[in-house]
Design a protein around this motif. Structure first.
Motif, mmCIF file in Angstrom:
data_model
loop_
_atom_site.group_PDB
_atom_site.id
_atom_site.type_symbol
_atom_site.label_atom_id
_atom_site.label_comp_id
_atom_site.label_asym_id
_atom_site.label_seq_id
_atom_site.Cartn_x
_atom_site.Cartn_y
_atom_site.Cartn_z
ATOM 1 N N GLN A 219 31.195 115.185 -6.368
ATOM 2 C CA GLN A 219 30.146 114.175 -6.304
ATOM 3 C C GLN A 219 29.365 114.171 -7.609
ATOM 4 O O GLN A 219 28.933 115.210 -8.097
ATOM 5 C CB GLN A 219 29.210 114.440 -5.131
ATOM 6 C CG GLN A 219 28.187 113.330 -4.904
ATOM 7 C CD GLN A 219 27.386 113.557 -3.630
ATOM 8 O OE1 GLN A 219 27.536 114.566 -2.962
ATOM 9 N NE2 GLN A 219 26.540 112.606 -3.300
ATOM 10 N N ASP A 220 29.184 112.995 -8.186
ATOM 11 C CA ASP A 220 28.542 112.886 -9.497
ATOM 12 C C ASP A 220 27.073 113.315 -9.429
ATOM 13 O O ASP A 220 26.351 112.968 -8.497
ATOM 14 C CB ASP A 220 28.631 111.444 -10.002
ATOM 15 C CG ASP A 220 28.188 111.334 -11.446
ATOM 16 O OD1 ASP A 220 28.501 112.246 -12.224
ATOM 17 O OD2 ASP A 220 27.511 110.340 -11.781
ATOM 18 N N GLU A 250 31.870 109.335 -7.595
ATOM 19 C CA GLU A 250 32.516 110.620 -7.809
ATOM 20 C C GLU A 250 32.743 110.855 -9.301
ATOM 21 O O GLU A 250 33.074 109.937 -10.048
ATOM 22 C CB GLU A 250 33.865 110.674 -7.090
ATOM 23 C CG GLU A 250 33.767 110.669 -5.582
ATOM 24 C CD GLU A 250 33.220 111.987 -5.047
ATOM 25 O OE1 GLU A 250 33.700 113.055 -5.454
ATOM 26 O OE2 GLU A 250 32.281 111.935 -4.217
#
Length: 388
Positions: A219-220, A250
């Motif tokens: 997850q970014d 992402e």
């Protein structure tokens, strides 16, 4: 004297710390390519604001504060625009790790080794149009040790030399109110485009380094790249190439490290430890990539209406001809209402000796006609660069 510092990574952060200690000097602007770049982190730790580039290829006028006396470029691959230079009383200078006009380009240190030069050097030059072609403000030289790698030469001599030369240029500009400017002689200019393999003055049977190709997904969030780079630095790895993107929230990244053989397992373990923070990590270890003899690099771009089968047909044709894909990027463009989306492919290929450029062009022309797309083929391009 007010100085704007544009740069990245270790060298820019080192220049920043050195100039902070210069009496009578103020930073009017700090410009970095990313929030987690080492220059940005060092500047913010010192209480300074940082301009993060929206476009990593160019420094716009608004990045440079009015009233700036001199722009310093320290390891930046972004071109300082003419509008930005116009905001500086004395223009700008950058450091290039060669005796300009020799080895103009992004891989000057590597080509110093490849050419077997017994003497290397560094140049502080005026930022101007052209490939490292501005007038020389300061220059120095050093010997190249037998068996020395490009990285070793940079760390032993050329990085400290650049720090010393840039500091001296700033001092002279503050004292004299002007910069030395010795025109380069184009008769002696050589080019130093990017090389895709590690460079040593000699080729030992057993390489001192190995390759790690690391894929990271998760997850970014801010700081992922910093986590990876900190691990690499701790174990003496060189970050040579990377592809990173944010897709549907992402983070997906792939990095090629050159790491000392004795540190490879420890670095792999440290990178896998990032999985505890919610990232997914895959690592492949190998000897350095050695291209087949006679292999040639070409790049091409494909653009056409988006439809199924473009990548399948393209990759099938390349595989049938034993053509390797070094990297491939795709994207959808032109999504305005009422218009069909366009599909774009940019790729770099390696051709085996038996496939000529002309034969590939003919095959691509047939493929383009069948799929109703446009394909442009070029020889291996030289990247645009202004300052090391």
């Amino acid at each position: 004297m007010k100085v704007a510092l544009v740069g990245s990574r270790y060298f820019a952060a080192t220049v920043f710390e050195a100039l902070r200690n210069e009496e009578g000097l103020q930073f009017s602007s700090i410009v970095a390519p990313a929030d987690d770049d080492r220059l940005a982190l060092a500047a913010r730790a010192a209480g300074l604001e940082v301009h993060v580039l929206a476009n990593p290829k160019i420094v716009p006028a608004e990045a440079i504060a009015e009233g700036t006396d001199l722009i310093i470029a320290a390891h930046t691959h972004a071109r300082v625009s003419n509008e930005a230079l116009a905001r500086s009383r004395l223009g700008g200078v950058g450091y290039h790790p060669s005796l300009l006009p020799r080895h103009r380009g992004i891989a000057a240190v590597e080509w110093t080794i490849l050419e077997g030069d017994p003497i290397a050097g560094g140049s502080v030059y005026h930022l101007a149009d052209g490939w490292d072609a501005g007038a020389i403000a300061a220059q120095d030289w050093c010997f190249v040790a037998k068996g020395e790698s490009a990285r070793e030469l940079w760390e032993r001599e050329l990085a400290p030399m650049g720090l010393r030369l840039l500091t001296q240029v700033v001092r002279d500009a503050a004292r004299d109110g002007r910069l030395r400017a010795d025109t380069q002689d184009p008769r002696f200019a050589t080019r130093a485009p990017m090389t895709r393999k590690p460079v040593l003055q000699t080729d030992p049977q057993i390489a001192a380094n190995v390759s790690l190709v690391v894929t990271v997904m998760g997850q970014d969030r801010p700081g992922i790249v910093r986590l990876i780079s900190d691990k690499a630095q701790r174990f003496g790895a060189n970050w040579t190439d990377s592809r990173m993107a944010r897709m549907a929230g992402e983070f997906a990244g792939m990095v090629h490290f050159e790491v000392p053989r004795e540190q490879a397992d420890a670095l792999s373990a440290a990178l896998r430890g990032l999985e505890s923070s919610g990232l997914r990590v895959a690592i492949a270890q190998s000897e350095f990539d050695r291209l087949h003899g006679g292999a040639r690099g070409v790049s091409f771009e494909l653009v056409g209406d988006d439809k199924p089968g473009i990548i399948a047909n393209l990759t099938r044709m390349l595989a049938e001809r034993n053509i390797s894909i070094e990297h491939l990027h795709t994207e959808l463009i032109g999504s305005d209402a009422g218009t069909q989306q366009r599909f774009k492919v940019v790729a770099h290929l390696r051709l085996p000796p038996q496939i000529t450029r002309e034969a590939l062009r003919a095959d691509l022309a047939v493929l383009a006609a069948d799929m109703l797309v446009d394909i442009a083929l070029d020889e291996e391009p030289e990247p645009v660069r202004q300052a090391a």
